[in-house]
Design an enzyme around this catalytic site. Structure first.
Site, PDB file in Angstrom:
ATOM      1  N   GLU A  99       2.520   4.957  -4.225  1.00 36.01           N
ATOM      2  CA  GLU A  99       3.079   5.666  -5.446  1.00 36.01           C
ATOM      3  C   GLU A  99       4.399   6.455  -5.480  1.00 36.01           C
ATOM      4  O   GLU A  99       4.737   6.847  -6.492  1.00 36.01           O
ATOM      5  CB  GLU A  99       1.893   6.965  -5.154  1.00 36.01           C
TER       6      GLU A  99
ATOM      7  N   ASP B 146       0.994  -1.410  -0.029  1.00 32.98           N
ATOM      8  CA  ASP B 146       0.250  -0.144   0.129  1.00 32.98           C
ATOM      9  C   ASP B 146       0.919   1.246   0.055  1.00 32.98           C
ATOM     10  O   ASP B 146       2.210   1.176   0.400  1.00 32.98           O
ATOM     11  CB  ASP B 146      -1.013   0.053   1.333  1.00 32.98           C
TER      12      ASP B 146
ATOM     13  N   ASP C  48      -8.923   4.399  -3.545  1.00 32.02           N
ATOM     14  CA  ASP C  48      -9.726   4.832  -2.299  1.00 32.02           C
ATOM     15  C   ASP C  48     -11.192   5.483  -2.947  1.00 32.02           C
ATOM     16  O   ASP C  48     -11.528   6.671  -2.724  1.00 32.02           O
ATOM     17  CB  ASP C  48      -9.119   5.563  -1.416  1.00 32.02           C
TER      18      ASP C  48
END
Length: 806
Positions: free
Chosen positions: A417, A414, A482
C-alpha cells in the site's frame, strides 16, 4: 449541434452554472491542443482518440505537470472540428465534444450529441474537511478540488476496491491505499484505491493524479461529484463509448493492456500463511498428488526467509535451516509440474540480515534530515526501499533476478500500500503522500521488468494487493486483501471483482475460503471454492490456524473442493480465451449483468449473478443453509442449466434449487464451449484434444464463436505470430443444422490436427442423418439428455463441415 446547444441552455437555466468567479478571456488551438484562457487559469483540451479527451486546468502562477503515472497511450492525430456560435465554443472529435459556454462560464461534454457530464465549479481550492477513518493519513489545511454535476438517477461505480454494494453514490471515499484486516460486507477503505468514476450514463472520468485525496460520490446529496487531492495535477480524462465493453477497451487503451499470464496461472494454487520448511512444502504437494487433486503452483509466505513472523522481514534470502537446499526443492517441485512463488515485501527491518547492506548501498527512503527513515510497525522497526531512487531500484531488482535464477517463476508482493508509510518519509521523487498510492504500481513495474530480464521467454506472475490506475499493464494480479473467513466475507467478493474488472484490473480475486479467522465451516469453504471456479485466479489461502488446502480438510469438504477444482481445469480452453480477450481488448473476465442489458436500471446494483466471459451465467451461493435462490436470467438469451440441460427463457427472475456440490451455472443458448480432458496440471494439457459442447436452440438462427490457443508461455505471442484461433459456426437452414469449423493460424504457429469430442445439446429426436465433410456418419444419440456426440478429427489447415438433419 442544435441539440447540444439546447441541452446546454437547459443546464444553465436549472442553475448548473460553473464557478461564477471564472471569466472567459480567449481561446486558441495549437498542435492539437485547444486552450481556453480564463481570469484564474488556463484550460487545455486534447483528444487521445475519438472517444477520449483529456482536460487540464493550470491555475495562474502554476506550470503544467506533464508526467502521468497512469497513461501510456500517445495522443492520436484525431480529426477535430471547431465551432464558435453565440456564447458556445465546441471542440469535437467524430463522437465526443467539449462544449464551453463563455457567459456564464461552463465546461460540458457530449457523446454522439448527448450530454454526458459537465463541470459544476470545476477546479477550486478550499479548506480540507478531514475524515476520521484517515485521520493522520491525509493531512492538509487546504485541498484542491474538481467538481462535476450529476443527474438524480445516475448510479456510480469506481474508486478502486471497496465493499459497499455496486453503487458507490452517497459516499465520500478516501483515496489512500490501506489494508482492512478481517472486513466483511462493508469496507469503505481497502488496499487498492483508484481515482476513477464510472457512471450508469456510460462514461468514465479518470482523474490523472497520483497524490492522496478523496472521491466524493454525492455524499451531501446535492447531485455533485468531487475529486479532491492534497496536491498535483489538475488533469482528468473523459472516456466514453457505445457500450460498457467499448468504455473499458478505450480506458485500457489509455492506461495499458494486461499482458498474457502464463497458462499455469489459471490452475489451482497451494497457499497458506505459511509453509515453515522445505520438508513441509514438498509434503504438501505430495498430498495433492496422493489425493489426485490438480495443482499448478505453491506459494511460500514469509517463513521462507525467517523462522519467526516478526524481526526477519527484509532478509529476502532462504533460511538454510528450514530450507537447506532451495534450488533442489524448486527443481523437485518443477518435476511435479508445480511452480514456486515467493512472498516479498518492500520493508527492510533494522533487525534483518540486510539492514546494514541497505543502509550502505543507500537504497532506503529518507527522513527530513537525510538519514534512512526508520519507524515501527507490526513486524518490527523498519525502513522502506526507495524504488524511485536508482540505487533502490537496482538493488531490489537484482534480488528478484537472483531469486529467478533459483527457478522461482512468480512473486507475491505483499504490504505494498505501503502498509505503514508516515507522511514525513521522503522518496527521491517526493513525499510519502505524493507516492503512497503509486508505490505498489511502480513496484509491480520493477518486478515485471526484473522477471523479464531474468527470464525473457517466460511470462511474469506478479501477485499484489495494492496499485494504481493502469497497474494491469505490468501484469499485476490483485487480490482483495485480508477478508474475514465468514459468510459476510464471501458476500462482498463478487462485487469487488466486478468493480475492479470495470476499472481495468480484470484479475481481482479473493483468498478462497477467506483469510482472517479460525473458521472451519465446510459449507462456507465449499461455496467459496465453487465461486472460485468462476473468478479469475483459483487460490485458496488462510491464516495458519485453518488449513486452506483441500487435502487437509474433512472428507466432505475435500470431495466438494476436488469437484470444483476439476471443473476449473476442464474449463481451461474457455478460460484461456478470456485471458486473450482481456489482453487484446481489456474485457474483464467477470462481467455485471448490466453489460448485457445496458438500459435496464434494475441491474445497475445487481451482483447476485454475473457473466463469466460471454457465455456463462453464474450465481454464487453466499448464505449458509440455502436450498434455493432467485436468479435473474438476462432477456438477451435463453439459458441452459449446465448440469441438467434444462432451458430457462431469458427475461425472468426464477427461483432455482441449489445443490451442495456446485453453484447455479448456466450456458447461453447457441454457445460453443470448449472443455479440456481431466488433468492434474496445466502442463499436461493438450491443446489438440478437447471436448466441444454446442448448445443448440431454436431461438438462435446463427451462432459464431472463436477461441484463442497458443503454447501458454511465450512472451508476446500475438506480436510474434505464435497463436491459432479456432472458429466455430452453426446455422439452421431449413431442416438442417449446418456447423463449420475453421482455423486462423498465425505465421509462426504450427497448425496441427485436433481430436474433438463434439456434443450437440437439445436435439429432441435422433437426427435422421449426420454428414461430416459430405460423408454420412452415425454418431451417438443420448435420448435421456437429448445430445448427439460425434468424434471429429480435424486437420486445421482445412475447413470442417458438419450437417445434421433435424
Amino acid at each position: 449541434m442544435k441539440n447540444i446547444l439546447y441541452i446546454l441552455l437547459c443546464f444553465i437555466q436549472f442553475g448548473y452554472t460553473q464557478n461564477p468567479d471564472r471569466v472567459y478571456k480567449s481561446h486558441s488551438e495549437e498542435n492539437n491542443i485547444f486552450t481556453v484562457v480564463t481570469n484564474d487559469g488556463n484550460y487545455r483540451f486534447q483528444f487521445y482518440s475519438d472517444d477520449i479527451v483529456e482536460t487540464t486546468f493550470i491555475p495562474k502562477a502554476e506550470s503544467s505537470t506533464l508526467e502521468s503515472h497512469a497513461v501510456v497511450m500517445k495522443p492520436n492525430q484525431v480529426k477535430t472540428a471547431y465551432k464558435y456560435v453565440g456564447n458556445t465554443i465546441s471542440f469535437s472529435s467524430n463522437a465526443l465534444s467539449v462544449l464551453i459556454n463563455t457567459v456564464p462560464f461552463q465546461i460540458s461534454y457530449a457523446y454522439n450529441d448527448k450530454l454526458i457530464t459537465s463541470e459544476r465549479r470545476g477546479y477550486y481550492k478550499s479548506s480540507h474537511e478531514p475524515m476520521e477513518m484517515v485521520a493522520g493519513n491525509i493531512v492538509a489545511d487546504d485541498t484542491e478540488k474538481i467538481e462535476f454535476n450529476l443527474t438524480k438517477d445516475e448510479v456510480l461505480y469506481g474508486a478502486g476496491a471497496r465493499a459497499l454494494g455496486m453503487n458507490r453514490r452517497g459516499y465520500r471515499l478516501p483515496l489512500f491505499n490501506r489494508a482492512h484486516y478481517g472486513y466483511e460486507t462493508k469496507s469503505e477503505l481497502m488496499n487498492y484505491t483508484m481515482p476513477i468514476v464510472l457512471s450508469s450514463k456510460k462514461y468514465m472520468i479518470h482523474f490523472d493524479n497520483a497524490p492522496i485525496g478523496y472521491l466524493d460520490f454525492d455524499s451531501k446529496k446535492d447531485n455533485t461529484l468531487t475529486y479532491e487531492t492534497i496536491s498535483g495535477r489538475k488533469t482528468y480524462q473523459v472516456i466514453a463509448g457505445n457500450s460498457w465493453y467499448d468504455i473499458i477497451e478505450n480506458y485500457t487503451d489509455l492506461t495499458g493492456k494486461q499482458p498474457m499470464l502464463p497458462r499455469w496461472a489459471l490452475g489451482n494454487f497451494s497457499s497458506r500463511f505459511g509453509y515453515h520448511s522445505q520438508k513441509e512444502t514438498l509434503e504438501t504437494i505430495n498430498k495433492f498428488k496422493e489425493d489426485k487433486i490438480p495443482v499448478d503452483a505453491i506459494i511460500l509466505d514469509l517463513y521462507w526467509f525467517g523462522k519467526e513472523i516478526k524481526g526477519t522481514m527484509g532478509n529476502l534470502k532462504f533460511d538454510r535451516d528450514s530450507f537447506p537446499n532451495p534450488k533442489q526443492m524448486i527443481k523437485d517441485l518443477k518435476s511435479q509440474n508445480v511452480e514456486t512463488i515467493l512472498i516479498t515485501e518492500p520493508f527492510i527491518l533494522t533487525t534483518s540480515n540486510r539492514w546494514e547492506e541497505a543502509v550502505e548501498k543507500k537504497v532506503l527512503a529518507k527522513d527530513s534530515i537525510g538519514n534512512p527513515a526508520k519507524y515501527d510497525f507490526y513486524f518490527g522497526n523498519t525502513g522502506i526501499v526507495d524504488i524511485y531512487k536508482k540505487e533502490g531500484y537496482k538493488w531490489f531488482s537484482d534480488i528478484y533476478k537472483d531469486l529467478s535464477d533459483y527457478g522461482v517463476t512468480g512473486f507475491w508482493g505483499d504490504l505494498g500500500e505501503p502498509e505503514v508509510h508516515p507522511t514525513w518519509v521522503q522518496h527521491a521523487t517526493g513525499s510519502a503522500d505524493e507516492v503512497h498510492n503509486i508505490y505498489g504500481h511502480d513496484w509491480a513495474k520493477l518486478v515485471y521488468k526484473a522477471s523479464l530480464e531474468a527470464n525473457p521467454n517466460k511470462r511474469p506472475f506478479i501477485l499484489m494487493r495494492a496499485g494504481y490506475s493502469g497497474s494491469q499493464r505490468y501484469g499485476m494480479i490483485p487480490w482483495s486483501g485480508d477478508v474475514n473467513r465468514t459468510w459476510g466475507g464471501l458476500q462482498s467478493q463478487p462485487e469487488i471483482a466486478l468493480q475492479m474488472g470495470m476499472q481495468g484490473l480484470a484479475y481481482m480475486h479473493s483468498d478462497l475460503g477467506g483469510f482472517a479467522g479460525a473458521n472451519l465451516d465446510d459449507e462456507l469453504y465449499a461455496r467459496w471454492l465453487q465461486y472460485g471456479v468462476f473468478q479469475p485466479i483459483f487460490r485458496p489461502h488462510a491464516q495458519e490456524e485453518v488449513p486452506s488446502e483441500p487435502v487437509f480438510r474433512s472428507e466432505k469438504a475435500k470431495r466438494f473442493a476436488k469437484y470444483a477444482i476439476e471443473m476449473r481445469y476442464r474449463m481451461l480452453p474457455y478460460n484461456y480465451h478470456l485471458m486473450a480477450q482481456n489482453h487484446i481488448e481489456g474485457t474483464p473476465l467477470m462481467r455485471p449483468l448490466f453489460f448485457e442489458e445496458i438500459d435496464n436500471p434494475n441491474l445497475f446494483n445487481y451482483s447476485k449473478a454475473y457473466l463469466w466471459g460471454n457465455d456463462f451465467l453464474v450465481s454464487p451461493v453466499l448464505e449458509a443453509g440455502k436450498t434455493e435462490q432467485e436468479i435473474y436470467f438476462p432477456k438477451t438469451s435463453n439459458w441452459f442449466n449446465i448440469e441438467t440441460d434444462e432451458i430457462i427463457k431469458g427475461g425472468q427472475t426464477k427461483t432455482v434449487k441449489l445443490h451442495p456440490a456446485y453453484i447455479p451455472t448456466y450456458v447461453r443458448a447457441g454457445a460453443f464451449i470448449p472443455l479440456a480432458k481431466s488433468m492434474q496440471s496445466t502442463k499436461a494439457y493438450n491443446v489438440n484434444i478437447f471436448q466441444l459442447q454446442h448448445y443448440y436452440d431454436d431461438s438462435i438462427k446463427k451462432s459464431e464463436r472463436e477461441f484463442y490457443f497458443d503454447d501458454g508461455h511465450t512472451v508476446n505471442p500475438i506480436e510474434k505470430s505464435q497463436y491459432q484461433i479456432l472458429a466455430f459456426e452453426s446455422e439452421k437452414k431449413g431442416g438442417w443444422l449446418h456447423i463449420n469449423f475453421e482455423a486462423e493460424t498465425a505465421a509462426n504457429y504450427k497448425a496441427e490436427s485436433k481430436t474433438i469430442e463434439f456434443v450437440v445439446h437439445n436435439l429432441n429426436k435422433k437426427p435422421k442423418k449426420v454428414l461430416v465433410d459430405r460423408k454420412e456418419v452415425t454418431g451417438k444419440y443420448n435420448s435421456k439428455y437429448k445430445t448427439l456426440t460425434l468424434d471429429i478429427s480435424w486437420d486445421t489447415t482445412n475447413k470442417k463441415r458438419i450437417k445434421v438433419k433435424l
